[in-house]
Enzyme design. Structure first.
Site, PDB file in Angstrom:
ATOM      1  N   LYS A   1       3.196 -15.389   2.595  1.00 53.08           N
ATOM      2  CA  LYS A   1       3.169 -16.156   1.341  1.00 53.08           C
ATOM      3  C   LYS A   1       4.633 -16.460   1.014  1.00 53.08           C
ATOM      4  O   LYS A   1       5.161 -16.124  -0.060  1.00 53.08           O
ATOM      5  CB  LYS A   1       2.472 -15.304   0.266  1.00 53.08           C
ATOM      6  CG  LYS A   1       2.191 -15.999  -1.027  1.00 53.08           C
ATOM      7  CD  LYS A   1       1.079 -17.024  -0.929  1.00 53.08           C
ATOM      8  CE  LYS A   1       0.928 -17.741  -2.264  1.00 53.08           C
ATOM      9  NZ  LYS A   1       0.196 -19.007  -2.146  1.00 53.08           N
TER      10      LYS A   1
ATOM     11  N   ASP B   1      -3.164 -18.197   1.684  1.00 56.31           N
ATOM     12  CA  ASP B   1      -4.252 -18.917   1.006  1.00 56.31           C
ATOM     13  C   ASP B   1      -4.829 -19.994   1.931  1.00 56.31           C
ATOM     14  O   ASP B   1      -6.048 -20.162   2.040  1.00 56.31           O
ATOM     15  CB  ASP B   1      -3.790 -19.507  -0.336  1.00 56.31           C
ATOM     16  CG  ASP B   1      -2.394 -20.101  -0.271  1.00 56.31           C
ATOM     17  OD1 ASP B   1      -1.666 -19.828   0.686  1.00 56.31           O
ATOM     18  OD2 ASP B   1      -2.042 -20.880  -1.180  1.00 56.31           O
TER      19      ASP B   1
ATOM     20  N   ASP C   1     -11.373  -8.932   7.200  1.00 62.12           N
ATOM     21  CA  ASP C   1     -12.756  -8.866   6.718  1.00 62.12           C
ATOM     22  C   ASP C   1     -13.390 -10.249   6.693  1.00 62.12           C
ATOM     23  O   ASP C   1     -14.562 -10.428   7.029  1.00 62.12           O
ATOM     24  CB  ASP C   1     -12.822  -8.228   5.328  1.00 62.12           C
ATOM     25  CG  ASP C   1     -13.058  -6.731   5.428  1.00 62.12           C
ATOM     26  OD1 ASP C   1     -12.676  -6.150   6.469  1.00 62.12           O
ATOM     27  OD2 ASP C   1     -13.613  -6.134   4.486  1.00 62.12           O
TER      28      ASP C   1
ATOM     29  N   ASP D   1      -5.699  -6.948   5.653  1.00 66.62           N
ATOM     30  CA  ASP D   1      -6.884  -6.290   5.126  1.00 66.62           C
ATOM     31  C   ASP D   1      -7.922  -7.357   4.739  1.00 66.62           C
ATOM     32  O   ASP D   1      -9.110  -7.257   5.068  1.00 66.62           O
ATOM     33  CB  ASP D   1      -6.464  -5.471   3.887  1.00 66.62           C
ATOM     34  CG  ASP D   1      -7.502  -4.451   3.489  1.00 66.62           C
ATOM     35  OD1 ASP D   1      -8.556  -4.405   4.121  1.00 66.62           O
ATOM     36  OD2 ASP D   1      -7.240  -3.690   2.520  1.00 66.62           O
TER      37      ASP D   1
ATOM     38  N   TYR E   1       0.813  -1.216   0.000  1.00 69.39           N
ATOM     39  CA  TYR E   1       0.000   0.000   0.000  1.00 69.39           C
ATOM     40  C   TYR E   1       0.850   1.271   0.000  1.00 69.39           C
ATOM     41  O   TYR E   1       0.389   2.331  -0.413  1.00 69.39           O
ATOM     42  CB  TYR E   1      -0.914   0.055   1.233  1.00 69.39           C
ATOM     43  CG  TYR E   1      -1.993  -1.006   1.253  1.00 69.39           C
ATOM     44  CD1 TYR E   1      -2.290  -1.756   0.108  1.00 69.39           C
ATOM     45  CD2 TYR E   1      -2.728  -1.263   2.392  1.00 69.39           C
ATOM     46  CE1 TYR E   1      -3.264  -2.722   0.122  1.00 69.39           C
ATOM     47  CE2 TYR E   1      -3.711  -2.233   2.409  1.00 69.39           C
ATOM     48  CZ  TYR E   1      -3.966  -2.962   1.266  1.00 69.39           C
ATOM     49  OH  TYR E   1      -4.943  -3.924   1.284  1.00 69.39           O
TER      50      TYR E   1
END
Ligand code: NAD
Length: 376
Positions: free
Chosen positions: A183, A215, A243, A239, A137
């Site tokens: 990852k 994942d 959620d 992020d 970001y």
């Protein structure tokens, strides 16, 4: 002490009113002199001053012990350029306060287990800890360059170290387990992240550390959420994971959050920004049906982290639970299921509790009533 209150837009002011009512009651009971200052942020600030947040408000935020925020945004301001939209006010305040750790507790009240989309939601109780200031970001260079676009994923050693310390400190006060998400099988930044987190772990021999690929993590959160305690995530993965984690408890109206910019778990107080995870919900704004629980739970975190009022923090949670046990529900907590399920709920899962659908204000009043009984 000073609390800056930024109700914002849509349902923001409705849920924040209830949170302030509850805090005010607690402070009076405890004879604590805590000053509330109210300011505008988001669309409300754009309408009055032409900007999503004024420098003056940022200064007030810096000089406050805690900031309580409702939500920002709405269709009225959607056509503005990105940097002049309500959400820009949020980013500015997070940056001005140097907030780098976002804590999102994911916990289901047993009284509300029916609202989870999972078959077995009993005992879900973990915390997603998201790094807030780095990663893809903020990495440079970034942009669209003719025939290609680029974002840079980056983590510096000190950024990983401080959030990892934070995760282990939180875990020490909970179930002593950290799950670090990355990852590392594909990304160098993730291998680096994994290495630093493992190094920090050496200083916390009492905390169990496991590394999970992002994942796989999305899969385990659905399959076996009860297994997690502290879930440590870099910005981008956090992020998404936070959620998803919010989704399994069934309503956005139940998810609180705290953003902090320092590490002090020695019992002292730290400045923080506290807000519900949900947005301004323009579809229900002004109807007094918004669920205030996420904001009330955010104030519980505010009491614990920024005011050093641990006992009062847990009193707020107990009071919410009592109110739920008495059968009080906002609209979002009864309409999730089919009519058949709803009838089952009306009979009450816990004894003969009758469900009473109440307004945002009535729910807040019930929490204050419950606190009155709890504080002798
Ligand atoms: P939202 O969270 O506002 O609403 C999503 C759905 O959840 C809606 O159906 C809404 O009615 C419901 N909901 C949300 N909070 C609720 C509550 N407390 N009680 C009952 N129901 C609730 O998300 P959205 O609709 O995607 O966004 C609306 C606006 O909010 C947008 O302008 C968006 O940019 C902004 N937003 C702001 C924040 C923030 O301030 N931190 C976060 C997310 C979205």
């Amino acid at each position: 002490m000073k609390i800056l209150v930024l109700p914002g837009d849509g349902i923001g002011p409705e849920v924040v009113d209830e949170a302030v009512k509850v805090l005010d009651f607690l402070f009076q009971k405890r004879r604590m002199k805590i000053e509330f200052e109210f300011e505008l942020i988001g669309g409300a600030s754009i309408d009055k001053y032409g900007v999503p947040i004024r420098d003056e408000v940022l200064e007030k935020a810096k000089n406050s012990d805690a900031i309580l925020l409702g939500a920002v945004g709405g269709p009225k301001w959607d056509s503005l350029p990105i940097d002049r939209r309500p959400e820009a006010g949020l980013l500015k305040i997070r940056k001005a306060l140097g907030l780098w750790a976002n804590i999102r507790p994911i916990k289901i009240f047993p009284e509300l287990s029916y609202i989870s989309p999972l078959k077995n939601s009993d005992g879900i109780d973990f915390v997603v800890l998201r790094e807030l200031t780095s990663d893809v970001y903020f990495g440079q260079p970034r942009g669209v360059f003719g025939d290609h676009a680029l974002n840079t994923m980056i983590y510096r050693k000190e950024e990983v170290e401080r959030i990892a310390h934070f995760a282990f400190e939180v875990a020490l006060k909970r179930k002593k387990s950290v799950t670090s998400v990355d990852k590392a099988n594909v990304l160098e930044v993730s291998s680096f992240w994994r290495k630093i987190v493992s190094e920090v772990a050496q200083k916390y021999p009492d905390v169990k550390l496991e590394h999970v690929y992002v994942d796989a993590m999305t899969y385990y959160i659905i399959l076996n959420p009860q297994k997690f305690d502290v879930v440590l995530c870099p910005n981008l993965f956090g992020d998404i994971i936070s959620d998803e984690a919010g989704g399994i408890i069934g309503s956005l109206g139940l998810c609180p959050s705290a953003s902090l910019g320092s590490l002090n778990f020695g019992g002292g107080r730290i400045q923080g920004l506290y807000e519900p995870v949900h947005g301004s919900a323009p579809d229900i704004a002004g109807k007094s049906i918004a669920n205030p629980i996420a904001t009330l739970l955010s104030t519980s975190m505010l009491c614990e982290y920024s005011l050093g009022m641990k006992e009062e923090a847990s009193l707020i949670e107990t009071a919410i639970r009592d109110v739920l046990s008495e059968g009080f529900r906002t609209q979002d907590l009864v309409e999730k299921k089919s009519q058949g399920e709803k009838n089952k709920l009306q009979k009450g899962k816990r004894g003969k509790t009758k469900i009473k659908v109440v307004s945002t204000k009535e729910f807040g009043d019930a929490v204050v009533r419950s606190l009155k009984k709890l504080i002798i």
